[in-house]
Design an enzyme around this catalytic site. Structure first.
Site, short mmCIF file in Angstrom:
data_model
loop_
_atom_site.label_atom_id
_atom_site.label_comp_id
_atom_site.label_asym_id
_atom_site.label_seq_id
_atom_site.Cartn_x
_atom_site.Cartn_y
_atom_site.Cartn_z
N LYS A 1 0.81 -1.23 0.00
CA LYS A 1 0.00 0.00 0.00
C LYS A 1 0.84 1.27 0.00
O LYS A 1 2.02 1.27 0.33
CB LYS A 1 -1.01 -0.04 1.16
N ARG B 1 -3.76 -10.22 4.51
CA ARG B 1 -4.19 -10.18 3.10
C ARG B 1 -3.02 -9.66 2.28
O ARG B 1 -2.64 -8.50 2.42
CB ARG B 1 -5.42 -9.27 2.99
N1 HH2 Z 1 -7.52 -3.75 0.72
C1 HH2 Z 1 -7.84 -3.74 -0.58
C2 HH2 Z 1 -8.98 -4.44 -1.03
N2 HH2 Z 1 -9.72 -5.19 -0.19
N3 HH2 Z 1 -10.13 -6.02 1.99
C3 HH2 Z 1 -9.81 -6.06 3.29
N4 HH2 Z 1 -10.52 -6.82 4.14
N5 HH2 Z 1 -8.74 -5.35 3.80
C4 HH2 Z 1 -7.96 -4.57 3.00
O1 HH2 Z 1 -7.02 -3.91 3.50
C5 HH2 Z 1 -8.27 -4.49 1.59
C6 HH2 Z 1 -9.39 -5.25 1.12
C7 HH2 Z 1 -7.01 -2.97 -1.54
O2 HH2 Z 1 -6.01 -3.77 -2.13
P1 HH2 Z 1 -6.11 -4.44 -3.59
O3 HH2 Z 1 -7.23 -5.42 -3.65
O4 HH2 Z 1 -4.80 -4.99 -3.99
O5 HH2 Z 1 -6.38 -3.21 -4.54
P2 HH2 Z 1 -7.66 -2.72 -5.32
O6 HH2 Z 1 -8.70 -2.37 -4.31
O7 HH2 Z 1 -7.14 -1.53 -6.09
O8 HH2 Z 1 -8.13 -3.83 -6.20
#
Ligand code: HH2
Length: 259
Positions: free
Chosen positions: A204, A239
């Site tokens: 992040k 995660r």
């Molecule tokens: N962070 C993201 C998405 N979903 N869910 C939970 N429970 N906790 C988190 O910190 C979290 C999440 C963001 O990361 P990513 O899926 O890689 O990115 P994007 O939302 O751009 O797809």
């Protein structure tokens, strides 16, 4: 928990696994690296991400959930939409990861209860489009704790057993660098709520701000440092995009703490 983003625009791997076959292959690779759960998402939540219709999200997510469940994975669906969650549970998912903690679609709680699924309730200030515009808290840890307590009470009132619930401070969701660090530093206060705490620090932006690394994929070492400290403060679920590296770091940290 390994991340499988079936999106064109996720912040660190958007577009890499938009094809269902590529996403399933990626999920299988994460399983081989040691993931316990795969979190399949079809809508980016990065700041300024555009919304995705339920139809499009379904089209992206369902074949990947089905393919990975067939491969023997424990599959989580990362969605805030009832229709997407229902279809994903039908296709073999067993866990709903809702970054709005059942606020976007309160009916999700009843669905989780009815299907005896697990769920993650995450804190977010505002909504993705605006969440990074000057986020403010009285005390970030107390505010997040009160929010998670209230959302857990809502879920329980809708029939979700407390034992099915995991809680997440929502690192990066309406938080400054200092808010994120304070949440990690005082994670034990959220662990005190009595449910497993999920942390999503992987690659992040706050890690990039500290290290000067602009490219998310270059934030792996930073991710490991944050996850190891979160483990030490009681986090239970991590995660991550980089499963092999995270697994090794967390195993060594856990073995050290157990001594
Ligand atoms: N962070 C993201 C998405 N979903 N869910 C939970 N429970 N906790 C988190 O910190 C979290 C999440 C963001 O990361 P990513 O899926 O890689 O990115 P994007 O939302 O751009 O797809």
């Amino acid at each position: 928990m390994g991340v499988v983003n079936v999106t064109p625009d996720s912040f660190s791997d958007g577009g890499r696994y938009l094809d269902a076959g590529a996403a399933v292959a990626h999920g299988r690779a994460l399983l081989a690296e040691g993931a316990d759960t795969l979190d399949v998402g079809g809508e980016s939540t990065r700041p300024s991400a555009g919304p995705v219709t339920a139809g499009e999200e379904l089209r992206r997510v369902v074949p990947v959930v089905g393919g990975l469940a067939e491969a023997g994975a424990r599959v989580s669906v990362d969605t805030s939409k009832l229709a997407v969650a229902r279809a994903a549970l039908d296709a073999g998912a067993v866990y709903v990861n809702d970054v709005t903690a059942f606020r976007a679609d309160p009916g999700l709680a009843g669905l989780v209860a009815e299907r005896a699924a697990g769920c993650c309730l995450m804190h977010m200030l505002g909504e993705p489009r605006t969440m990074q515009d000057h986020p403010r808290y009285d005390d970030v840890v107390s505010d997040v704790k009160a929010f998670l307590e209230a959302r857990m009470a809502f879920a329980v009132a809708e029939g979700v057993p407390e034992t099915a619930i995991e809680l997440d401070p929502g690192i990066g969701f309406g938080k400054t660098v200092e808010h994120n660090l304070e949440l990690l530093r005082r994670l034990d206060e959220l662990v005190a709520l009595g449910r497993p705490v999920v942390v999503g620090v992987s690659r992040k932006q706050f890690l990039g701000r500290i290290t000067g690394r602009e490219v998310p994929a270059e934030r792996v070492f930073a991710t490991l440092a944050a996850n190891v400290l979160a483990l030490e403060r009681g986090a239970a679920v991590f995660r991550v995009h980089d499963v092999a590296a995270s697994r090794d770091a967390l195993l060594v940290a856990a073995a050290t703490l157990a001594g």
